[in-house]
Design a protein around this motif. Sequence first.
Motif, PDB file in Angstrom:
ATOM      1  N   TYR A 125      15.559   5.056 -36.571  1.00  0.00           N
ATOM      2  CA  TYR A 125      15.008   6.026 -37.517  1.00  0.00           C
ATOM      3  C   TYR A 125      13.596   6.364 -37.082  1.00  0.00           C
ATOM      4  O   TYR A 125      12.836   5.499 -36.644  1.00  0.00           O
ATOM      5  N   ALA A 126      13.223   7.649 -37.232  1.00  0.00           N
ATOM      6  CA  ALA A 126      11.897   8.095 -36.803  1.00  0.00           C
ATOM      7  C   ALA A 126      11.165   8.761 -37.948  1.00  0.00           C
ATOM      8  O   ALA A 126      11.779   9.404 -38.815  1.00  0.00           O
ATOM      9  N   SER A 127       9.859   8.636 -37.928  1.00  0.00           N
ATOM     10  CA  SER A 127       9.021   9.423 -38.831  1.00  0.00           C
ATOM     11  C   SER A 127       8.854  10.821 -38.245  1.00  0.00           C
ATOM     12  O   SER A 127       9.070  11.048 -37.050  1.00  0.00           O
ATOM     13  N   ALA A 128       8.449  11.768 -39.094  1.00  0.00           N
ATOM     14  CA  ALA A 128       8.316  13.157 -38.650  1.00  0.00           C
ATOM     15  C   ALA A 128       7.276  13.310 -37.552  1.00  0.00           C
ATOM     16  O   ALA A 128       7.354  14.253 -36.750  1.00  0.00           O
ATOM     17  N   ASP A 129       6.304  12.402 -37.489  1.00  0.00           N
ATOM     18  CA  ASP A 129       5.260  12.518 -36.472  1.00  0.00           C
ATOM     19  C   ASP A 129       5.602  11.786 -35.172  1.00  0.00           C
ATOM     20  O   ASP A 129       4.787  11.746 -34.254  1.00  0.00           O
ATOM     21  N   ALA A 130       6.792  11.214 -35.085  1.00  0.00           N
ATOM     22  CA  ALA A 130       7.160  10.443 -33.890  1.00  0.00           C
ATOM     23  C   ALA A 130       7.272  11.360 -32.670  1.00  0.00           C
ATOM     24  O   ALA A 130       7.742  12.499 -32.770  1.00  0.00           O
ATOM     25  N   GLN A 131       6.847  10.837 -31.529  1.00  0.00           N
ATOM     26  CA  GLN A 131       6.986  11.534 -30.254  1.00  0.00           C
ATOM     27  C   GLN A 131       7.462  10.529 -29.213  1.00  0.00           C
ATOM     28  O   GLN A 131       7.056   9.368 -29.212  1.00  0.00           O
TER      29      GLN A 131
ATOM     30  N   ALA B 192      13.993   3.356 -44.599  1.00  0.00           N
ATOM     31  CA  ALA B 192      15.372   3.687 -44.197  1.00  0.00           C
ATOM     32  C   ALA B 192      15.952   2.583 -43.327  1.00  0.00           C
ATOM     33  O   ALA B 192      17.128   2.205 -43.482  1.00  0.00           O
ATOM     34  N   ALA B 193      15.137   2.051 -42.401  1.00  0.00           N
ATOM     35  CA  ALA B 193      15.604   0.958 -41.544  1.00  0.00           C
ATOM     36  C   ALA B 193      15.927  -0.276 -42.379  1.00  0.00           C
ATOM     37  O   ALA B 193      16.956  -0.948 -42.161  1.00  0.00           O
ATOM     38  N   ARG B 194      15.057  -0.584 -43.331  1.00  0.00           N
ATOM     39  CA  ARG B 194      15.293  -1.741 -44.194  1.00  0.00           C
ATOM     40  C   ARG B 194      16.554  -1.561 -45.032  1.00  0.00           C
ATOM     41  O   ARG B 194      17.337  -2.510 -45.206  1.00  0.00           O
ATOM     42  N   ALA B 195      16.764  -0.346 -45.545  1.00  0.00           N
ATOM     43  CA  ALA B 195      17.944  -0.096 -46.383  1.00  0.00           C
ATOM     44  C   ALA B 195      19.229  -0.252 -45.572  1.00  0.00           C
ATOM     45  O   ALA B 195      20.211  -0.843 -46.044  1.00  0.00           O
ATOM     46  N   THR B 196      19.237   0.292 -44.351  1.00  0.00           N
ATOM     47  CA  THR B 196      20.427   0.163 -43.507  1.00  0.00           C
ATOM     48  C   THR B 196      20.660  -1.293 -43.130  1.00  0.00           C
ATOM     49  O   THR B 196      21.803  -1.779 -43.139  1.00  0.00           O
ATOM     50  N   ALA B 197      19.593  -2.013 -42.793  1.00  0.00           N
ATOM     51  CA  ALA B 197      19.735  -3.429 -42.457  1.00  0.00           C
ATOM     52  C   ALA B 197      20.297  -4.208 -43.643  1.00  0.00           C
ATOM     53  O   ALA B 197      21.135  -5.108 -43.470  1.00  0.00           O
ATOM     54  N   ALA B 198      19.853  -3.877 -44.852  1.00  0.00           N
ATOM     55  CA  ALA B 198      20.362  -4.554 -46.041  1.00  0.00           C
ATOM     56  C   ALA B 198      21.850  -4.254 -46.243  1.00  0.00           C
ATOM     57  O   ALA B 198      22.626  -5.159 -46.627  1.00  0.00           O
TER      58      ALA B 198
ATOM     59  N   VAL C 156      18.490  -7.168 -38.073  1.00  0.00           N
ATOM     60  CA  VAL C 156      17.072  -7.191 -37.673  1.00  0.00           C
ATOM     61  C   VAL C 156      16.504  -5.783 -37.812  1.00  0.00           C
ATOM     62  O   VAL C 156      17.136  -4.802 -37.386  1.00  0.00           O
ATOM     63  N   VAL C 157      15.322  -5.690 -38.398  1.00  0.00           N
ATOM     64  CA  VAL C 157      14.539  -4.458 -38.387  1.00  0.00           C
ATOM     65  C   VAL C 157      13.438  -4.630 -37.353  1.00  0.00           C
ATOM     66  O   VAL C 157      12.715  -5.631 -37.358  1.00  0.00           O
ATOM     67  N   LEU C 158      13.306  -3.653 -36.459  1.00  0.00           N
ATOM     68  CA  LEU C 158      12.297  -3.682 -35.399  1.00  0.00           C
ATOM     69  C   LEU C 158      11.323  -2.536 -35.641  1.00  0.00           C
ATOM     70  O   LEU C 158      11.738  -1.367 -35.706  1.00  0.00           O
ATOM     71  N   ALA C 159      10.042  -2.854 -35.800  1.00  0.00           N
ATOM     72  CA  ALA C 159       9.056  -1.843 -36.157  1.00  0.00           C
ATOM     73  C   ALA C 159       7.764  -2.060 -35.388  1.00  0.00           C
ATOM     74  O   ALA C 159       7.532  -3.122 -34.808  1.00  0.00           O
ATOM     75  N   GLY C 160       6.918  -1.039 -35.403  1.00  0.00           N
ATOM     76  CA  GLY C 160       5.599  -1.136 -34.798  1.00  0.00           C
ATOM     77  C   GLY C 160       4.530  -1.073 -35.867  1.00  0.00           C
ATOM     78  O   GLY C 160       4.666  -0.337 -36.848  1.00  0.00           O
ATOM     79  N   SER C 161       3.452  -1.818 -35.692  1.00  0.00           N
ATOM     80  CA  SER C 161       2.358  -1.778 -36.653  1.00  0.00           C
ATOM     81  C   SER C 161       1.393  -0.652 -36.307  1.00  0.00           C
ATOM     82  O   SER C 161       1.317  -0.201 -35.169  1.00  0.00           O
ATOM     83  N   GLY C 162       0.659  -0.175 -37.304  1.00  0.00           N
ATOM     84  CA  GLY C 162      -0.331   0.860 -37.055  1.00  0.00           C
ATOM     85  C   GLY C 162       0.276   2.250 -36.970  1.00  0.00           C
ATOM     86  O   GLY C 162       1.375   2.511 -37.440  1.00  0.00           O
ATOM     87  N   LYS C 163      -0.449   3.140 -36.289  1.00  0.00           N
ATOM     88  CA  LYS C 163      -0.044   4.550 -36.242  1.00  0.00           C
ATOM     89  C   LYS C 163       1.068   4.827 -35.240  1.00  0.00           C
ATOM     90  O   LYS C 163       1.704   5.877 -35.300  1.00  0.00           O
ATOM     91  N   HIS C 164       1.288   3.905 -34.300  1.00  0.00           N
ATOM     92  CA  HIS C 164       2.222   4.171 -33.214  1.00  0.00           C
ATOM     93  C   HIS C 164       3.195   3.012 -33.039  1.00  0.00           C
ATOM     94  O   HIS C 164       2.849   1.856 -33.283  1.00  0.00           O
ATOM     95  N   PHE C 165       4.407   3.357 -32.575  1.00  0.00           N
ATOM     96  CA  PHE C 165       5.376   2.310 -32.275  1.00  0.00           C
ATOM     97  C   PHE C 165       4.927   1.551 -31.037  1.00  0.00           C
ATOM     98  O   PHE C 165       4.702   0.351 -31.087  1.00  0.00           O
ATOM     99  N   SER C 166       4.779   2.250 -29.905  1.00  0.00           N
ATOM    100  CA  SER C 166       4.246   1.597 -28.696  1.00  0.00           C
ATOM    101  C   SER C 166       3.860   2.633 -27.657  1.00  0.00           C
ATOM    102  O   SER C 166       4.592   3.594 -27.414  1.00  0.00           O
ATOM    103  N   PHE C 167       2.702   2.379 -27.035  1.00  0.00           N
ATOM    104  CA  PHE C 167       2.274   3.194 -25.903  1.00  0.00           C
ATOM    105  C   PHE C 167       2.992   2.795 -24.610  1.00  0.00           C
ATOM    106  O   PHE C 167       2.748   3.385 -23.561  1.00  0.00           O
ATOM    107  N   GLY C 168       3.850   1.788 -24.659  1.00  0.00           N
ATOM    108  CA  GLY C 168       4.567   1.349 -23.467  1.00  0.00           C
ATOM    109  C   GLY C 168       3.800   0.274 -22.707  1.00  0.00           C
ATOM    110  O   GLY C 168       2.987  -0.456 -23.273  1.00  0.00           O
ATOM    111  N   LEU C 169       4.071   0.172 -21.426  1.00  0.00           N
ATOM    112  CA  LEU C 169       3.482  -0.874 -20.595  1.00  0.00           C
ATOM    113  C   LEU C 169       1.957  -0.844 -20.666  1.00  0.00           C
ATOM    114  O   LEU C 169       1.338   0.207 -20.534  1.00  0.00           O
ATOM    115  N   ASP C 170       1.364  -2.017 -20.877  1.00  0.00           N
ATOM    116  CA  ASP C 170      -0.086  -2.151 -20.886  1.00  0.00           C
ATOM    117  C   ASP C 170      -0.575  -2.186 -19.440  1.00  0.00           C
ATOM    118  O   ASP C 170      -0.665  -3.243 -18.821  1.00  0.00           O
TER     119      ASP C 170
END
Length: 273
Positions: free
Chosen positions: A135-141, A204-210, A53-67
């Motif tokens: 795996y993280a992008s360079a802008d991940a925080q 990278a996540a897709r390649a490792t999952a494959a 399984v590849v787990l990803a977030g859509s848009g600019k951010h993975f998740s802001f956490g609890l809504d």
Amino acid sequence: MTDWRAFSVDISDHVAEVTLLGPAKGNAMGRDFWRELPEVFAGLNADDSVRAVVLAGSGKHFSFGLDLAEMGSEFAPLLADRALAGPRSRFHTLIESMQASVTAVAESRVPVVAAIQGWCIGGGVDLIAAADIRYASADAQFSVREAKVGIVADIGSLQRLPAIIGEGNLRELAYTGKDIDAQRALRIGLVNDVLDDAEAALAAARATAAEIAANPPRVVEGVKNVLDHPRRGPVADGLRYVAAWNSAFLPSHDLTEGITAVFEKRPPVYKGE
């Protein structure tokens, strides 16, 4: 599978890609997220064609956490003066159900590879801690931010991260609620690698999952099961403990202040009450 509000699910070449869709800003985790997440993974576990399984977030951010805007009403009865057994018991049940949602990821039959971009805060860290590889992008925080809003993190970060980043690093993050960038996350072992951007992290996540999916599926499941076995008991015990702790001690003026300060976009003033 089905239509989801908080996720999209695509399966191809033995790899399932689960993407957070919000619908709140920054893929914040509202009621749809908590309800649908275990259902998504139950469906994937039942599909023998899925080997990773590849787990990803859509848009600019993975998740802001609890809504907090949507889930804040769940806290209201608990924050009333002299909250008695009824509200506390219902809150305890809520915590357990949210824990079970993320545990469904940790107990996935097949390995889960997360791709993280932009912000990954609070519940987002709980979620990636339940993945096998990150795996993280360079802008991940990243931020285990619950302490900053008057909450003891109770969905799995405190139980799963010691094995990933070590006690000292976790205590620093959990006590301070500080933000760390992708390079610090790489140094402490929170992520396996840092890629140039979100697209590269997802690739990278897709390649490792494959690569995982190309191996004998029962062997991979066996490796995951054996690696997970020593941690299941301590993690489950820690989750039970923090659910009971927060049901007893979370109601406070400081929690009210922390949540209020978030919505008023100001620094909180805590008094230890």
